[in-house]
Design an enzyme around this catalytic site. Structure first.
Site, mmCIF file in Angstrom:
data_model
loop_
_atom_site.group_PDB
_atom_site.id
_atom_site.type_symbol
_atom_site.label_atom_id
_atom_site.label_comp_id
_atom_site.label_asym_id
_atom_site.label_seq_id
_atom_site.Cartn_x
_atom_site.Cartn_y
_atom_site.Cartn_z
ATOM 1 N N THR A 129 -8.233 4.409 7.563
ATOM 2 C CA THR A 129 -9.322 3.506 7.948
ATOM 3 C C THR A 129 -9.765 2.470 8.872
ATOM 4 O O THR A 129 -8.157 1.646 9.549
ATOM 5 C CB THR A 129 -9.403 2.025 6.363
ATOM 6 N N GLU B 205 -11.771 -9.265 2.979
ATOM 7 C CA GLU B 205 -9.962 -8.267 3.024
ATOM 8 C C GLU B 205 -10.157 -8.718 5.002
ATOM 9 O O GLU B 205 -11.022 -7.432 5.577
ATOM 10 C CB GLU B 205 -9.278 -7.284 2.623
ATOM 11 N N HIS C 64 -3.786 -3.762 7.969
ATOM 12 C CA HIS C 64 -4.316 -3.132 8.652
ATOM 13 C C HIS C 64 -3.131 -2.932 9.588
ATOM 14 O O HIS C 64 -3.662 -3.900 11.128
ATOM 15 C CB HIS C 64 -5.341 -2.608 9.367
ATOM 16 N N ARG D 157 -6.657 13.494 0.585
ATOM 17 C CA ARG D 157 -5.360 13.090 0.982
ATOM 18 C C ARG D 157 -4.153 12.768 1.014
ATOM 19 O O ARG D 157 -3.271 13.558 2.001
ATOM 20 C CB ARG D 157 -5.925 12.877 2.646
ATOM 21 N N ARG E 198 -8.831 8.774 -1.647
ATOM 22 C CA ARG E 198 -10.089 8.731 -0.652
ATOM 23 C C ARG E 198 -10.983 9.980 -1.338
ATOM 24 O O ARG E 198 -10.311 11.151 -2.166
ATOM 25 C CB ARG E 198 -9.291 9.578 0.456
ATOM 26 N N HIS F 167 -5.166 4.141 -2.100
ATOM 27 C CA HIS F 167 -6.053 4.362 -1.601
ATOM 28 C C HIS F 167 -6.911 6.032 -2.276
ATOM 29 O O HIS F 167 -6.488 7.135 -1.796
ATOM 30 C CB HIS F 167 -6.802 4.713 0.231
ATOM 31 N N GLU G 215 -8.208 0.859 -3.082
ATOM 32 C CA GLU G 215 -9.349 0.821 -2.284
ATOM 33 C C GLU G 215 -10.129 1.752 -2.441
ATOM 34 O O GLU G 215 -10.079 2.853 -3.077
ATOM 35 C CB GLU G 215 -8.577 1.373 -1.237
ATOM 36 N N HIS H 166 0.656 6.502 1.896
ATOM 37 C CA HIS H 166 1.919 6.964 2.531
ATOM 38 C C HIS H 166 3.212 7.417 2.188
ATOM 39 O O HIS H 166 3.337 8.763 2.970
ATOM 40 C CB HIS H 166 2.348 6.176 4.586
ATOM 41 N N ASN I 74 0.751 -1.427 -0.139
ATOM 42 C CA ASN I 74 -0.143 -0.426 -0.351
ATOM 43 C C ASN I 74 0.903 1.192 0.439
ATOM 44 O O ASN I 74 1.492 2.100 0.935
ATOM 45 C CB ASN I 74 -0.302 -0.072 1.303
HETATM 46 N N1 PXP Z 1 -5.953 -2.795 4.091
HETATM 47 C C1 PXP Z 1 -7.219 -1.925 3.628
HETATM 48 C C2 PXP Z 1 -8.126 -2.020 3.494
HETATM 49 C C3 PXP Z 1 -6.300 -0.689 4.640
HETATM 50 O O1 PXP Z 1 -7.256 1.143 4.079
HETATM 51 C C4 PXP Z 1 -5.089 0.394 4.919
HETATM 52 C C5 PXP Z 1 -4.394 1.319 5.063
HETATM 53 O O2 PXP Z 1 -5.081 1.896 5.816
HETATM 54 C C6 PXP Z 1 -4.146 -1.151 4.708
HETATM 55 C C7 PXP Z 1 -4.822 -2.334 4.727
HETATM 56 C C8 PXP Z 1 -2.851 -1.138 5.208
HETATM 57 O O3 PXP Z 1 -2.553 -1.177 6.695
HETATM 58 P P1 PXP Z 1 -1.379 -0.721 6.919
HETATM 59 O O4 PXP Z 1 -0.724 1.015 6.193
HETATM 60 O O5 PXP Z 1 -1.446 0.027 8.688
HETATM 61 O O6 PXP Z 1 -0.264 -1.492 6.575
#
Ligand code: PXP
Length: 247
Positions: free
Chosen positions: A110, A160, A200, A58, A54, A52, A79, A10, A7
């Site tokens: 999320t 998921e 997550h 953001r 959004r 994602h 996402e 960030h 992902n």
């Molecule tokens: N899966 C989903 C559905 C998410 O929304 C997120 C980000 O919040 C993640 C995985 C990845 O989470 P993390 O950044 O904590 O690894």
């Protein structure tokens, strides 16, 4: 082999912290580029890339998604919230997968799973539209039997499991109970014919437990990989995570 979805949100968070007011999202002084981050993650062995888009834009911007769709080499997982605007966007984009998440403006990322039971008709319409377009829908849900059952009944092929509660309990006595909930959820989902992903809050320490979840197809991991990449670079961060997932 458990697959790794990286992902990249960030990476975009860091860019937006400085360049939010710029019209451009890449090139010139604008850095870091989440799409370049994704390409390097792919080269290091990521099996897919998640981003994602959004409603409040953001972090990831529309242009990031289209660029990645064009030049990414691994399956793209978009996402998104279950809204008419995002459904229309996904049908145009045609990603490999859409992961439907709840979205409220206040949360940093999320925070809870999608309430499929409470939003049954909206989720059903989304799943049907994606199924008709050949896009896989994954529903991001807590490991709750009623949510798993209805996800299967609505025809979503994937879920998921939200691992946030378990990750938050890592240093507490509740950790074993949270892992047991995930385990039961994964078994029930598999029995219901669902492909089971998880994500997550997974990091380089707790991945050693989550990799033992039965039937897990893919882990979606973002924050910890972006964080580690600041110190070690993307290649090491991705390769180390992959080797911890599949020792
Ligand atoms: N899966 C989903 C559905 C998410 O929304 C997120 C980000 O919040 C993640 C995985 C990845 O989470 P993390 O950044 O904590 O690894």
């Amino acid at each position: 082999m458990i697959l790794l979805g990286v992902n990249i949100d960030h990476c975009a968070t860091v860019r937006q912290a400085r360049y939010r007011s710029y019209a451009q999202t890449e090139g010139g002084p604008v850095e870091p580029d989440p799409v370049q981050f994704a390409l390097q993650a792919e080269a290091a062995g990521a099996d897919g890339i998640t981003l994602h888009l959004r409603e409040d834009r953001r972090h990831i911007q529309d242009h990031d998604v289209w660029r990645l769709r064009e030049i990414g080499r691994t399956p793209l997982n978009l996402e998104m919230a279950c809204t008419p605007a995002m459904i229309a966007f996904a049908l145009k984009l045609k990603p490999h997968t859409v992961c439907i998440v709840p979205e409220s403006r206040e949360e940093i990322s999320t925070e809870g799973g999608l309430d499929v039971v409470g939003n049954r008709d909206r989720v059903k319409a989304c799943v049907e539209a994606m199924n008709a377009a050949g896009i896989i829908t994954s529903l991001f849900i807590d490991p709750v039997p009623a949510q798993i059952e209805i996800s299967a009944r609505l025809g979503a092929p994937w879920i998921e499991l939200h691992t946030g509660a378990w990750a938050n309990a890592w240093h507490t006595p509740q950790r074993a109970a949270e892992f047991a909930r995930l385990r039961e959820g994964a078994l029930a989902a598999h029995d219901a014919g669902l492909v089971v992903n998880a994500g997550h809050g997974i990091n380089y320490a707790n991945v050693t437990e989550i990799r033992t979840l039965p039937h897990v197809h893919e882990l979606n991991i973002g924050h910890t990989i972006v964080s580690r990449a600041l110190f070690t670079g993307i290649v090491e961060a991705v390769q180390t995570m992959k080797s911890l997932m599949n020792p």
